[in-house]
Design an enzyme around this catalytic site. Sequence first.
Site, PDB file in Angstrom:
ATOM      1  N   ASN A  10      24.209  31.896  -7.285  1.00 59.15           N
ATOM      2  CA  ASN A  10      24.785  31.048  -6.237  1.00 59.15           C
ATOM      3  C   ASN A  10      23.787  29.932  -5.961  1.00 59.15           C
ATOM      4  OD1 ASN A  10      25.816  29.908  -3.917  1.00 59.15           O
ATOM      5  ND2 ASN A  10      25.347  31.665  -2.599  1.00 59.15           N
ATOM      6  N   TRP A  11      24.098  28.746  -6.458  1.00 57.07           N
ATOM      7  CA  TRP A  11      23.119  27.645  -6.357  1.00 57.07           C
ATOM      8  C   TRP A  11      23.111  26.981  -4.982  1.00 57.07           C
ATOM      9  CZ3 TRP A  11      23.661  24.581 -11.641  1.00 57.07           C
ATOM     10  CH2 TRP A  11      23.225  25.415 -12.677  1.00 57.07           C
ATOM     11  N   LYS A  12      24.097  27.313  -4.158  1.00 59.08           N
ATOM     12  CA  LYS A  12      24.164  26.698  -2.820  1.00 59.08           C
ATOM     13  C   LYS A  12      24.134  25.173  -2.968  1.00 59.08           C
ATOM     14  CE  LYS A  12      22.149  30.902  -1.098  1.00 59.08           C
ATOM     15  NZ  LYS A  12      21.456  31.609  -0.033  1.00 59.08           N
ATOM     16  N   HIS A  97      30.842  33.794   1.997  1.00 58.98           N
ATOM     17  CA  HIS A  97      29.376  33.836   2.062  1.00 58.98           C
ATOM     18  C   HIS A  97      28.939  33.655   3.520  1.00 58.98           C
ATOM     19  CE1 HIS A  97      25.181  32.829   1.614  1.00 58.98           C
ATOM     20  NE2 HIS A  97      25.242  33.424   0.433  1.00 58.98           N
ATOM     21  N   GLU A  99      26.619  32.070   4.864  1.00 59.78           N
ATOM     22  CA  GLU A  99      26.303  30.690   5.285  1.00 59.78           C
ATOM     23  C   GLU A  99      27.573  29.934   5.626  1.00 59.78           C
ATOM     24  OE1 GLU A  99      23.849  29.705   1.911  1.00 59.78           O
ATOM     25  OE2 GLU A  99      22.350  31.136   2.626  1.00 59.78           O
ATOM     26  N   GLU A 169      25.664  41.605   1.044  1.00 57.76           N
ATOM     27  CA  GLU A 169      24.542  40.697   1.272  1.00 57.76           C
ATOM     28  C   GLU A 169      24.083  40.803   2.720  1.00 57.76           C
ATOM     29  OE1 GLU A 169      24.382  37.325  -1.804  1.00 57.76           O
ATOM     30  OE2 GLU A 169      25.570  36.612  -0.118  1.00 57.76           O
ATOM     31  N   GLY A 175      17.394  34.809   1.372  1.00 54.62           N
ATOM     32  CA  GLY A 175      16.436  33.707   1.380  1.00 54.62           C
ATOM     33  C   GLY A 175      15.165  33.991   2.176  1.00 54.62           C
ATOM     34  N   SER A 209      17.491  38.091  -1.575  1.00 48.41           N
ATOM     35  CA  SER A 209      16.134  38.098  -2.125  1.00 48.41           C
ATOM     36  C   SER A 209      16.011  38.972  -3.375  1.00 48.41           C
ATOM     37  CB  SER A 209      15.117  38.510  -1.054  1.00 48.41           C
ATOM     38  OG  SER A 209      15.147  37.584   0.024  1.00 48.41           O
ATOM     39  N   GLY A 230      20.576  33.934  -5.146  1.00 48.50           N
ATOM     40  CA  GLY A 230      20.393  32.553  -4.708  1.00 48.50           C
ATOM     41  C   GLY A 230      19.150  31.947  -5.337  1.00 48.50           C
ATOM     42  N   GLY A 231      18.032  31.995  -4.615  1.00 53.24           N
ATOM     43  CA  GLY A 231      16.795  31.327  -5.027  1.00 53.24           C
ATOM     44  C   GLY A 231      16.378  31.596  -6.464  1.00 53.24           C
TER      45      GLY A 231
HETATM   46  P1  PGA Z   1      18.863  34.654  -2.051  1.00 57.72           P
HETATM   47  O1  PGA Z   1      20.395  34.283  -1.690  1.00 57.72           O
HETATM   48  O2  PGA Z   1      18.898  35.348  -3.396  1.00 57.72           O
HETATM   49  O3  PGA Z   1      18.159  33.336  -2.095  1.00 57.72           O
HETATM   50  O4  PGA Z   1      18.377  35.559  -0.966  1.00 57.72           O
HETATM   51  C1  PGA Z   1      21.435  35.153  -2.013  1.00 57.72           C
HETATM   52  C2  PGA Z   1      22.753  34.588  -1.545  1.00 57.72           C
HETATM   53  O5  PGA Z   1      22.793  33.935  -0.489  1.00 57.72           O
HETATM   54  O6  PGA Z   1      23.789  34.762  -2.211  1.00 57.72           O
END
Ligand code: PGA
Length: 247
Positions: A10-12, A97, A99, A169, A175, A209, A230-231
């Site tokens: 997930n590149w956001k 998600h 966010e 999640e 993050g 994470s 994500g990251g």
């Molecule tokens: P993260 O994000 O791996 O950077 O914690 C995961 C996500 O939000 O899907």
Amino acid sequence: MSVRTIVAGNWKMHKTAAETVSFLDAFLPLSDALPAAIEIVVAPPFTSIPAAGARLRGSRVRLGAQTMHWELSGPFTGEVSAPMLLEFGVTHVILGHSERRAFCAETDHSVNLKVHTALAQHITPIVAVGETGDERAAGSTDERVIEQTRAALAGVPREALSSVVLAYEPIWAIGTGKNCDPAEANRVMAMIRSCIDGLHETPILYGGSMNAENVAAYVAQPNVNGGLVGGASLDPQSFASLVANAQ
Ligand code: PGA
């Protein structure tokens, strides 16, 4: 029956179209050597989807979007529909998600509408659920996650549940570098799997994470079928190492 393993990046709000192509130019040659049984998905921002779709054609890597609208067209300024995504080869869409729930007014109800549209349009929904740090501290993790899962999947026929992907999640783990203990993630994910009849073949991913170092401890758990990352999905080498360690 074993459940398929999926690793989705997930590149956001990261990577322009040019940066997306650079990533894929580096990642695709690496992807050939990754375990064939793992389904690999990258979910770039909307503006990078046409370039990613062109670059991914004929590869083993699938293309995801980070959200979509539930209507197929209409007066929804700023929104993107399933047919618009399908045109560029999108096969997966992340829905709900945290966010988007926190910053973009996504609700359990809109997630449910989107899940129905995705299934009808043959796009695999990756539905994210998870508790906040406060909810965990208050002991309401299980209740919150069950409520989100049941709401997201309301009205989905049992035979369609294996076409859905779920992602647990915990919001406090996203993050932050504070990943959830794998055994605890497995406990919550087992509960998710049993909160609705018919989820035995539904992949459930862990997200929060996750990285190349900790992924193996998650996929060793019986109820973890991969990750929503994500990251650690933003760099081609580290994403390839993560996928390599996910078998
Ligand atoms: P993260 O994000 O791996 O950077 O914690 C995961 C996500 O939000 O899907």
